[in-house]
Scaffold this active site. Sequence first.
Site, PDB file in Angstrom:
ATOM      1  N   ILE A  56       0.853  -1.184   0.000  1.00 36.70           N
ATOM      2  CA  ILE A  56       0.000   0.000   0.000  1.00 36.70           C
ATOM      3  C   ILE A  56       0.886   1.229   0.000  1.00 36.70           C
ATOM      4  CG2 ILE A  56      -1.797   1.294   1.232  1.00 36.70           C
ATOM      5  CD1 ILE A  56      -3.062  -1.294   2.012  1.00 36.70           C
ATOM      6  N   ALA A 101       4.842   4.021   2.773  1.00 32.06           N
ATOM      7  CA  ALA A 101       4.236   2.820   2.189  1.00 32.06           C
ATOM      8  C   ALA A 101       4.429   1.664   3.164  1.00 32.06           C
ATOM      9  CB  ALA A 101       4.904   2.480   0.859  1.00 32.06           C
ATOM     10  N   LYS A 102       3.814   0.563   2.916  1.00 35.61           N
ATOM     11  CA  LYS A 102       4.045  -0.650   3.718  1.00 35.61           C
ATOM     12  C   LYS A 102       3.580  -1.835   2.890  1.00 35.61           C
ATOM     13  CE  LYS A 102       5.428  -1.846   7.904  1.00 35.61           C
ATOM     14  NZ  LYS A 102       6.470  -1.149   8.665  1.00 35.61           N
ATOM     15  N   GLY A 103       4.135  -3.014   3.186  1.00 32.25           N
ATOM     16  CA  GLY A 103       3.719  -4.196   2.445  1.00 32.25           C
ATOM     17  C   GLY A 103       3.844  -5.431   3.294  1.00 32.25           C
ATOM     18  N   ASP A 142      11.104  -5.981   7.847  1.00 30.92           N
ATOM     19  CA  ASP A 142      10.149  -5.757   8.933  1.00 30.92           C
ATOM     20  C   ASP A 142       9.932  -7.132   9.571  1.00 30.92           C
ATOM     21  OD1 ASP A 142       8.166  -3.218   9.481  1.00 30.92           O
ATOM     22  OD2 ASP A 142       7.215  -5.072  10.077  1.00 30.92           O
TER      23      ASP A 142
END
Length: 409
Positions: A56, A101-103, A142
Amino acid sequence: MSSYEDASRYFHQAAGIMGLSKNMQKLLLTPEREMKVQIALERDNGEISTFIGYRIQHNSARGPMKGGLRFHHEVDEDEVLGLATLMTWKTAVVNIPYGGAKGGISVNVKELTQGEKDRLTRKFVDVIHDMVGPDKDIPAPDMGTNAQVMAWFMNQYSKFHGFNPACVTGKPVELHGSEGREEATGRGVVTLTERLLNKARREITETTFAIQGFGNVGSHAARRLAELGGKVVAVSDVSGGIWNPEGLDIPKLLDYASETGSISNFPGTDAIDNDGLLTADVDVLIPAALGGVITSDNAAEIRAKYIIEAANAPVTPEADEIFAHKNVIVLPDILANAGGVTVSYFEWVQNRQHFKWDVNRVRDELHRIMSDSFDKVWQIAEEKDISLRLAAYLLGIGRVGRATVLGGI
Ligand code: NAD
Protein backbone atom coordinates in the site's frame (compact mmCIF):
# COMPACT_ATOMS: atom_id res chain seq x y z
CA MET A 1 -10.38 -0.82 16.89
CA SER A 2 -8.46 -1.40 13.66
CA SER A 3 -4.83 -0.31 13.01
CA TYR A 4 -6.01 2.19 10.42
CA GLU A 5 -8.65 3.67 12.74
CA ASP A 6 -6.01 4.05 15.50
CA ALA A 7 -3.63 5.79 13.09
CA SER A 8 -6.45 8.03 11.77
CA ARG A 9 -7.59 9.05 15.26
CA TYR A 10 -4.33 10.91 16.00
CA PHE A 11 -4.40 12.36 12.50
CA HIS A 12 -7.88 13.83 13.06
CA GLN A 13 -6.91 15.26 16.47
CA ALA A 14 -3.88 16.97 14.93
CA ALA A 15 -5.84 18.12 11.86
CA GLY A 16 -8.40 19.71 14.20
CA ILE A 17 -5.67 21.75 15.94
CA MET A 18 -4.24 22.74 12.54
CA GLY A 19 -7.65 23.75 11.19
CA LEU A 20 -7.28 21.53 8.10
CA SER A 21 -10.39 21.48 5.91
CA LYS A 22 -12.33 18.21 5.59
CA ASN A 23 -11.32 17.96 1.94
CA MET A 24 -7.62 18.35 2.77
CA GLN A 25 -7.94 15.75 5.53
CA LYS A 26 -9.48 13.31 3.06
CA LEU A 27 -6.78 14.01 0.49
CA LEU A 28 -3.98 13.40 3.01
CA LEU A 29 -5.49 10.23 4.49
CA THR A 30 -6.51 8.47 1.29
CA PRO A 31 -3.79 6.09 0.02
CA GLU A 32 -2.50 6.72 -3.51
CA ARG A 33 -2.42 3.07 -4.52
CA GLU A 34 -3.31 -0.27 -2.92
CA MET A 35 -2.03 -3.52 -4.38
CA LYS A 36 -3.38 -6.91 -3.35
CA VAL A 37 -1.85 -9.78 -5.25
CA GLN A 38 -2.02 -13.53 -5.42
CA ILE A 39 1.24 -15.43 -4.98
CA ALA A 40 1.20 -19.09 -5.92
CA LEU A 41 4.14 -21.07 -4.57
CA GLU A 42 5.26 -24.58 -5.37
CA ARG A 43 6.38 -26.07 -2.05
CA ASP A 44 9.42 -28.32 -1.68
CA ASN A 45 7.08 -31.34 -1.52
CA GLY A 46 5.46 -30.42 -4.86
CA GLU A 47 2.20 -29.07 -3.38
CA ILE A 48 0.84 -25.66 -4.41
CA SER A 49 0.18 -22.98 -1.75
CA THR A 50 -1.49 -19.65 -2.44
CA PHE A 51 -0.75 -16.51 -0.42
CA ILE A 52 -2.02 -12.93 -0.53
CA GLY A 53 0.54 -10.12 -0.72
CA TYR A 54 -0.05 -6.41 -0.16
CA ARG A 55 1.78 -3.20 -0.96
CA ILE A 56 0.00 0.00 0.00
CA GLN A 57 1.50 3.27 -1.18
CA HIS A 58 0.01 5.93 1.02
CA ASN A 59 1.58 9.23 0.02
CA SER A 60 4.40 10.41 -2.27
CA ALA A 61 4.10 14.20 -1.87
CA ARG A 62 7.59 14.48 -0.30
CA GLY A 63 9.40 11.83 -2.36
CA PRO A 64 9.52 8.12 -3.20
CA MET A 65 7.52 6.03 -0.75
CA LYS A 66 9.29 4.03 1.95
CA GLY A 67 8.22 1.29 4.31
CA GLY A 68 8.81 -2.24 5.52
CA LEU A 69 7.80 -5.60 4.06
CA ARG A 70 6.30 -8.03 6.59
CA PHE A 71 5.97 -11.81 6.30
CA HIS A 72 3.50 -12.68 9.06
CA HIS A 73 0.29 -14.70 9.33
CA GLU A 74 -1.64 -11.71 10.76
CA VAL A 75 -0.82 -9.37 7.86
CA ASP A 76 -4.01 -7.95 6.36
CA GLU A 77 -5.12 -4.91 4.39
CA ASP A 78 -6.11 -2.89 7.45
CA GLU A 79 -2.79 -3.41 9.24
CA VAL A 80 -0.76 -2.60 6.13
CA LEU A 81 -2.76 0.57 5.49
CA GLY A 82 -2.41 1.74 9.13
CA LEU A 83 1.36 1.18 9.01
CA ALA A 84 1.73 2.81 5.56
CA THR A 85 0.00 5.93 6.91
CA LEU A 86 2.34 6.00 9.94
CA MET A 87 5.33 5.86 7.56
CA THR A 88 4.14 9.00 5.76
CA TRP A 89 4.15 11.02 9.01
CA LYS A 90 7.34 9.33 10.29
CA THR A 91 9.49 10.20 7.25
CA ALA A 92 8.13 13.76 7.42
CA VAL A 93 8.83 14.13 11.18
CA VAL A 94 12.51 13.34 10.62
CA ASN A 95 12.46 15.37 7.39
CA ILE A 96 13.93 12.76 5.05
CA PRO A 97 12.77 13.09 1.41
CA TYR A 98 10.33 10.19 1.36
CA GLY A 99 6.64 9.39 1.51
CA GLY A 100 5.08 6.38 3.22
CA ALA A 101 4.24 2.82 2.19
CA LYS A 102 4.04 -0.65 3.72
CA GLY A 103 3.72 -4.20 2.45
CA GLY A 104 3.46 -7.75 3.51
CA ILE A 105 2.52 -11.30 2.75
CA SER A 106 0.06 -13.16 4.91
CA VAL A 107 2.12 -16.26 5.63
CA ASN A 108 3.44 -18.16 8.62
CA VAL A 109 7.18 -17.89 7.86
CA LYS A 110 8.04 -20.58 10.39
CA GLU A 111 6.35 -23.08 8.04
CA LEU A 112 8.55 -22.13 5.08
CA THR A 113 11.94 -23.59 4.26
CA GLN A 114 14.73 -21.20 3.27
CA GLY A 115 14.24 -22.16 -0.40
CA GLU A 116 10.47 -21.57 -0.18
CA LYS A 117 11.04 -18.13 1.39
CA ASP A 118 13.45 -17.25 -1.42
CA ARG A 119 10.93 -18.29 -4.12
CA LEU A 120 8.05 -16.53 -2.33
CA THR A 121 10.03 -13.26 -2.24
CA ARG A 122 10.92 -13.54 -5.92
CA LYS A 123 7.32 -14.29 -6.96
CA PHE A 124 6.14 -11.22 -5.03
CA VAL A 125 8.75 -9.10 -6.87
CA ASP A 126 7.57 -10.58 -10.18
CA VAL A 127 4.08 -9.14 -9.66
CA ILE A 128 4.92 -5.75 -8.11
CA HIS A 129 8.27 -4.77 -9.70
CA ASP A 130 6.78 -2.18 -12.08
CA MET A 131 5.16 -0.29 -9.21
CA VAL A 132 8.23 -0.14 -6.90
CA GLY A 133 11.85 0.98 -7.32
CA PRO A 134 14.43 3.56 -6.17
CA ASP A 135 12.36 6.54 -7.33
CA LYS A 136 8.93 5.07 -6.58
CA ASP A 137 8.72 2.91 -3.48
CA ILE A 138 11.57 1.33 -1.53
CA PRO A 139 10.80 -1.65 0.76
CA ALA A 140 12.88 -2.62 3.82
CA PRO A 141 12.91 -5.48 6.35
CA ASP A 142 10.15 -5.76 8.93
CA MET A 143 8.64 -8.59 11.01
CA GLY A 144 9.51 -11.95 9.42
CA THR A 145 11.89 -10.49 6.83
CA ASN A 146 15.58 -9.65 7.08
CA ALA A 147 18.69 -8.65 5.14
CA GLN A 148 18.64 -11.98 3.25
CA VAL A 149 15.08 -11.36 2.02
CA MET A 150 16.18 -7.89 0.84
CA ALA A 151 19.13 -9.46 -1.04
CA TRP A 152 16.71 -11.81 -2.87
CA PHE A 153 14.39 -8.87 -3.55
CA MET A 154 17.23 -6.80 -5.05
CA ASN A 155 18.48 -9.71 -7.13
CA GLN A 156 15.03 -10.43 -8.60
CA TYR A 157 14.33 -6.74 -9.22
CA SER A 158 17.63 -6.46 -11.13
CA LYS A 159 16.44 -9.15 -13.57
CA PHE A 160 13.75 -6.73 -14.78
CA HIS A 161 15.45 -3.35 -14.31
CA GLY A 162 19.25 -3.95 -14.25
CA PHE A 163 21.67 -3.18 -11.40
CA ASN A 164 19.66 -1.20 -8.85
CA PRO A 165 20.77 -1.69 -5.23
CA ALA A 166 18.72 1.34 -4.08
CA CYS A 167 15.47 -0.54 -4.84
CA VAL A 168 15.42 -1.88 -1.24
CA THR A 169 17.25 -1.03 2.00
CA GLY A 170 18.32 -3.13 4.96
CA LYS A 171 20.46 -5.30 2.67
CA PRO A 172 23.47 -7.27 3.99
CA VAL A 173 26.48 -4.97 4.56
CA GLU A 174 28.48 -7.19 2.13
CA LEU A 175 25.84 -6.58 -0.57
CA HIS A 176 25.30 -2.81 -0.73
CA GLY A 177 23.87 -2.53 2.79
CA SER A 178 24.91 0.27 5.15
CA GLU A 179 27.12 0.11 8.20
CA GLY A 180 25.10 0.95 11.30
CA ARG A 181 21.67 -0.01 9.85
CA GLU A 182 21.11 -2.93 12.22
CA GLU A 183 21.69 -0.89 15.38
CA ALA A 184 19.99 2.26 14.04
CA THR A 185 16.51 2.00 15.56
CA GLY A 186 17.77 1.06 19.04
CA ARG A 187 20.47 3.70 18.91
CA GLY A 188 17.98 6.36 17.79
CA VAL A 189 15.68 5.36 20.66
CA VAL A 190 18.49 6.04 23.13
CA THR A 191 19.51 9.39 21.59
CA LEU A 192 15.91 10.57 21.96
CA THR A 193 15.58 9.15 25.48
CA GLU A 194 18.72 11.01 26.53
CA ARG A 195 17.33 14.23 25.06
CA LEU A 196 13.99 13.76 26.80
CA LEU A 197 15.65 13.09 30.17
CA ASN A 198 17.82 16.18 29.74
CA LYS A 199 14.67 18.28 29.44
CA ALA A 200 13.71 16.99 32.89
CA ARG A 201 17.28 17.67 34.09
CA ARG A 202 17.91 13.96 34.57
CA GLU A 203 21.00 11.99 33.63
CA ILE A 204 20.89 8.54 32.04
CA THR A 205 23.32 7.39 34.75
CA GLU A 206 20.71 8.14 37.45
CA THR A 207 17.80 6.51 35.62
CA THR A 208 16.34 2.99 35.64
CA PHE A 209 14.92 1.29 32.53
CA ALA A 210 12.69 -1.69 31.64
CA ILE A 211 12.66 -2.95 28.04
CA GLN A 212 10.01 -5.23 26.55
CA GLY A 213 11.49 -7.20 23.63
CA PHE A 214 15.12 -8.20 23.19
CA GLY A 215 15.21 -8.47 19.40
CA ASN A 216 16.83 -6.00 17.03
CA VAL A 217 15.43 -2.83 18.58
CA GLY A 218 15.33 -3.86 22.27
CA SER A 219 18.81 -5.42 22.37
CA HIS A 220 20.52 -2.49 20.61
CA ALA A 221 18.71 0.00 22.86
CA ALA A 222 19.87 -1.98 25.92
CA ARG A 223 23.44 -2.13 24.62
CA ARG A 224 23.57 1.62 24.02
CA LEU A 225 21.94 2.48 27.37
CA ALA A 226 24.50 0.32 29.16
CA GLU A 227 27.35 2.00 27.23
CA LEU A 228 26.09 5.36 28.49
CA GLY A 229 25.85 4.12 32.10
CA GLY A 230 22.06 3.62 32.28
CA LYS A 231 20.71 1.00 34.71
CA VAL A 232 18.57 -1.51 32.78
CA VAL A 233 16.83 -3.48 35.56
CA ALA A 234 14.31 -5.54 33.57
CA VAL A 235 14.00 -6.98 30.08
CA SER A 236 11.68 -9.51 28.50
CA ASP A 237 11.18 -11.45 25.30
CA VAL A 238 8.52 -13.85 24.07
CA SER A 239 9.63 -16.44 26.67
CA GLY A 240 9.20 -14.11 29.70
CA GLY A 241 11.21 -11.54 31.61
CA ILE A 242 14.13 -11.11 34.02
CA TRP A 243 14.67 -8.55 36.78
CA ASN A 244 17.57 -7.38 38.94
CA PRO A 245 17.12 -4.11 40.86
CA GLU A 246 20.91 -3.59 40.88
CA GLY A 247 20.94 -3.48 37.07
CA LEU A 248 21.50 -6.24 34.50
CA ASP A 249 24.94 -6.92 33.04
CA ILE A 250 23.90 -6.12 29.45
CA PRO A 251 27.10 -7.19 27.59
CA LYS A 252 26.90 -10.59 29.35
CA LEU A 253 23.14 -10.81 28.69
CA LEU A 254 23.71 -10.13 24.96
CA ASP A 255 26.20 -13.03 24.82
CA TYR A 256 23.84 -15.26 26.84
CA ALA A 257 20.87 -14.45 24.56
CA SER A 258 22.84 -15.14 21.39
CA GLU A 259 24.11 -18.46 22.82
CA THR A 260 20.78 -19.72 24.22
CA GLY A 261 18.33 -17.92 21.91
CA SER A 262 16.51 -16.34 24.87
CA ILE A 263 17.03 -14.23 27.98
CA SER A 264 15.22 -16.70 30.28
CA ASN A 265 17.10 -17.99 33.35
CA PHE A 266 19.96 -15.50 32.96
CA PRO A 267 22.04 -16.08 36.11
CA GLY A 268 21.66 -13.58 38.97
CA THR A 269 18.13 -12.46 38.04
CA ASP A 270 14.57 -13.11 39.18
CA ALA A 271 11.93 -14.18 36.66
CA ILE A 272 9.04 -11.81 35.93
CA ASP A 273 6.25 -12.14 33.41
CA ASN A 274 5.53 -9.64 30.65
CA ASP A 275 2.75 -7.95 32.65
CA GLY A 276 5.22 -7.55 35.54
CA LEU A 277 7.75 -5.99 33.20
CA LEU A 278 5.29 -3.37 31.98
CA THR A 279 4.32 -2.37 35.51
CA ALA A 280 7.86 -2.59 36.98
CA ASP A 281 9.05 0.16 39.32
CA VAL A 282 11.33 1.99 36.85
CA ASP A 283 11.73 5.53 35.55
CA VAL A 284 11.57 4.69 31.85
CA LEU A 285 9.62 1.93 30.09
CA ILE A 286 10.65 1.00 26.53
CA PRO A 287 8.11 -1.28 24.79
CA ALA A 288 10.16 -2.69 21.88
CA ALA A 289 8.22 -5.80 20.87
CA LEU A 290 4.61 -5.64 19.75
CA GLY A 291 1.81 -3.18 19.07
CA GLY A 292 -1.16 -2.79 21.45
CA VAL A 293 0.54 -4.05 24.65
CA ILE A 294 -0.30 -1.01 26.80
CA THR A 295 -4.05 -0.60 26.98
CA SER A 296 -6.74 0.89 29.22
CA ASP A 297 -6.52 -2.40 31.20
CA ASN A 298 -2.92 -1.91 32.41
CA ALA A 299 -2.14 1.81 31.85
CA ALA A 300 -3.23 2.86 35.35
CA GLU A 301 -0.79 0.37 36.92
CA ILE A 302 2.25 1.49 34.95
CA ARG A 303 4.73 3.19 37.26
CA ALA A 304 7.25 4.56 34.75
CA LYS A 305 7.18 8.33 34.24
CA TYR A 306 8.41 8.08 30.65
CA ILE A 307 7.33 5.65 27.93
CA ILE A 308 9.40 5.42 24.75
CA GLU A 309 7.43 3.80 21.91
CA ALA A 310 10.24 1.83 20.28
CA ALA A 311 7.71 -0.62 18.76
CA ASN A 312 4.98 0.61 16.42
CA ALA A 313 1.81 1.57 18.31
CA PRO A 314 2.51 -0.23 21.63
CA VAL A 315 0.25 2.27 23.47
CA THR A 316 -3.42 2.28 22.46
CA PRO A 317 -5.20 5.66 22.11
CA GLU A 318 -7.25 4.86 25.27
CA ALA A 319 -4.08 4.24 27.30
CA ASP A 320 -2.57 7.40 25.83
CA GLU A 321 -5.43 9.42 27.36
CA ILE A 322 -4.85 7.81 30.77
CA PHE A 323 -1.16 8.77 30.60
CA ALA A 324 -2.05 12.36 29.73
CA HIS A 325 -4.04 12.56 32.99
CA LYS A 326 -1.25 10.88 34.99
CA ASN A 327 1.40 13.24 33.54
CA VAL A 328 3.29 10.30 32.10
CA ILE A 329 5.28 11.45 29.08
CA VAL A 330 4.98 9.25 25.97
CA LEU A 331 7.56 9.65 23.22
CA PRO A 332 5.53 8.61 20.15
CA ASP A 333 6.50 5.87 17.69
CA ILE A 334 6.59 8.18 14.66
CA LEU A 335 9.57 9.89 16.28
CA ALA A 336 10.90 7.28 18.73
CA ASN A 337 11.63 4.48 16.23
CA ALA A 338 12.47 6.64 13.20
CA GLY A 339 16.21 5.87 13.50
CA GLY A 340 15.70 2.77 11.34
CA VAL A 341 14.16 4.53 8.37
CA THR A 342 16.70 7.34 8.74
CA VAL A 343 19.65 4.98 8.28
CA SER A 344 17.70 3.24 5.50
CA TYR A 345 17.72 6.64 3.83
CA PHE A 346 21.52 6.82 4.32
CA GLU A 347 21.78 3.39 2.66
CA TRP A 348 19.76 4.61 -0.33
CA VAL A 349 21.96 7.74 -0.57
CA GLN A 350 25.13 5.61 -0.48
CA ASN A 351 23.73 3.22 -3.12
CA ARG A 352 22.86 6.10 -5.45
CA GLN A 353 26.27 7.74 -5.00
CA HIS A 354 28.15 4.41 -5.13
CA PHE A 355 30.08 5.72 -2.12
CA LYS A 356 30.22 3.90 1.20
CA TRP A 357 30.19 5.75 4.54
CA ASP A 358 31.99 4.42 7.60
CA VAL A 359 30.01 3.65 10.76
CA ASN A 360 31.07 6.88 12.50
CA ARG A 361 29.61 9.00 9.72
CA VAL A 362 26.35 7.02 9.88
CA ARG A 363 26.17 7.46 13.67
CA ASP A 364 26.97 11.18 13.54
CA GLU A 365 24.34 11.89 10.87
CA LEU A 366 21.78 9.77 12.74
CA HIS A 367 22.49 11.64 15.96
CA ARG A 368 22.06 14.98 14.20
CA ILE A 369 18.73 14.05 12.57
CA MET A 370 17.29 12.48 15.74
CA SER A 371 18.35 15.43 17.91
CA ASP A 372 17.03 18.07 15.50
CA SER A 373 13.72 16.22 15.11
CA PHE A 374 13.32 15.88 18.88
CA ASP A 375 14.01 19.58 19.43
CA LYS A 376 11.46 20.58 16.79
CA VAL A 377 8.75 18.29 18.23
CA TRP A 378 9.51 19.48 21.78
CA GLN A 379 9.26 23.12 20.70
CA ILE A 380 5.84 22.58 19.05
CA ALA A 381 4.58 20.71 22.13
CA GLU A 382 5.65 23.60 24.39
CA GLU A 383 4.33 26.37 22.15
CA LYS A 384 0.92 24.74 21.68
CA ASP A 385 0.76 23.05 25.09
CA ILE A 386 0.02 19.63 23.57
CA SER A 387 1.44 16.12 23.93
CA LEU A 388 4.63 15.08 22.14
CA ARG A 389 2.51 12.72 20.04
CA LEU A 390 0.23 15.46 18.78
CA ALA A 391 3.22 17.74 18.25
CA ALA A 392 4.91 15.07 16.11
CA TYR A 393 1.71 14.62 14.07
CA LEU A 394 1.43 18.38 13.61
CA LEU A 395 5.00 18.52 12.34
CA GLY A 396 4.63 15.52 10.01
CA ILE A 397 1.20 16.40 8.63
CA GLY A 398 2.22 20.04 8.19
CA ARG A 399 5.23 19.06 6.08
CA VAL A 400 3.23 16.63 3.93
CA GLY A 401 0.41 19.17 3.54
CA ARG A 402 2.79 21.94 2.44
CA ALA A 403 4.53 19.66 -0.06
CA THR A 404 1.13 18.67 -1.47
CA VAL A 405 0.04 22.26 -1.95
CA LEU A 406 3.42 23.42 -3.32
CA GLY A 407 3.49 20.56 -5.82
CA GLY A 408 -0.02 21.41 -6.99
CA ILE A 409 -3.13 19.35 -6.46
P1 NAD B 1 12.46 -8.58 16.45
O1 NAD B 1 11.64 -9.64 15.82
O2 NAD B 1 13.93 -8.51 16.18
O3 NAD B 1 12.31 -8.65 18.06
C1 NAD B 1 11.07 -8.71 18.70
C2 NAD B 1 11.31 -9.05 20.16
O4 NAD B 1 10.04 -9.05 20.83
C3 NAD B 1 11.89 -10.44 20.40
O5 NAD B 1 12.81 -10.38 21.47
C4 NAD B 1 10.68 -11.27 20.82
O6 NAD B 1 11.03 -12.38 21.63
C5 NAD B 1 9.91 -10.23 21.59
N1 NAD B 1 8.50 -10.58 21.74
C6 NAD B 1 7.66 -11.13 20.85
N2 NAD B 1 6.46 -11.34 21.40
C7 NAD B 1 6.54 -10.88 22.68
C8 NAD B 1 5.64 -10.81 23.76
N3 NAD B 1 4.39 -11.27 23.64
N4 NAD B 1 6.07 -10.25 24.91
C9 NAD B 1 7.35 -9.80 25.03
N5 NAD B 1 8.24 -9.85 24.06
C10 NAD B 1 7.84 -10.39 22.89
O7 NAD B 1 11.74 -7.21 16.05
P2 NAD B 1 12.37 -5.75 16.03
O8 NAD B 1 12.96 -5.49 14.68
O9 NAD B 1 13.22 -5.56 17.24
O10 NAD B 1 11.05 -4.86 16.12
C11 NAD B 1 10.38 -4.66 17.35
C12 NAD B 1 9.29 -3.61 17.14
O11 NAD B 1 9.89 -2.39 16.66
C13 NAD B 1 8.21 -3.95 16.11
O12 NAD B 1 7.01 -3.37 16.55
C14 NAD B 1 8.68 -3.23 14.84
O13 NAD B 1 7.60 -2.94 13.97
C15 NAD B 1 9.27 -1.97 15.45
N6 NAD B 1 10.25 -1.30 14.61
C16 NAD B 1 11.41 -1.95 14.24
C17 NAD B 1 12.34 -1.27 13.46
C18 NAD B 1 13.64 -1.92 13.08
O14 NAD B 1 14.50 -1.23 12.49
N7 NAD B 1 13.87 -3.19 13.39
C19 NAD B 1 12.10 0.04 13.03
C20 NAD B 1 10.91 0.67 13.44
C21 NAD B 1 10.01 -0.02 14.23
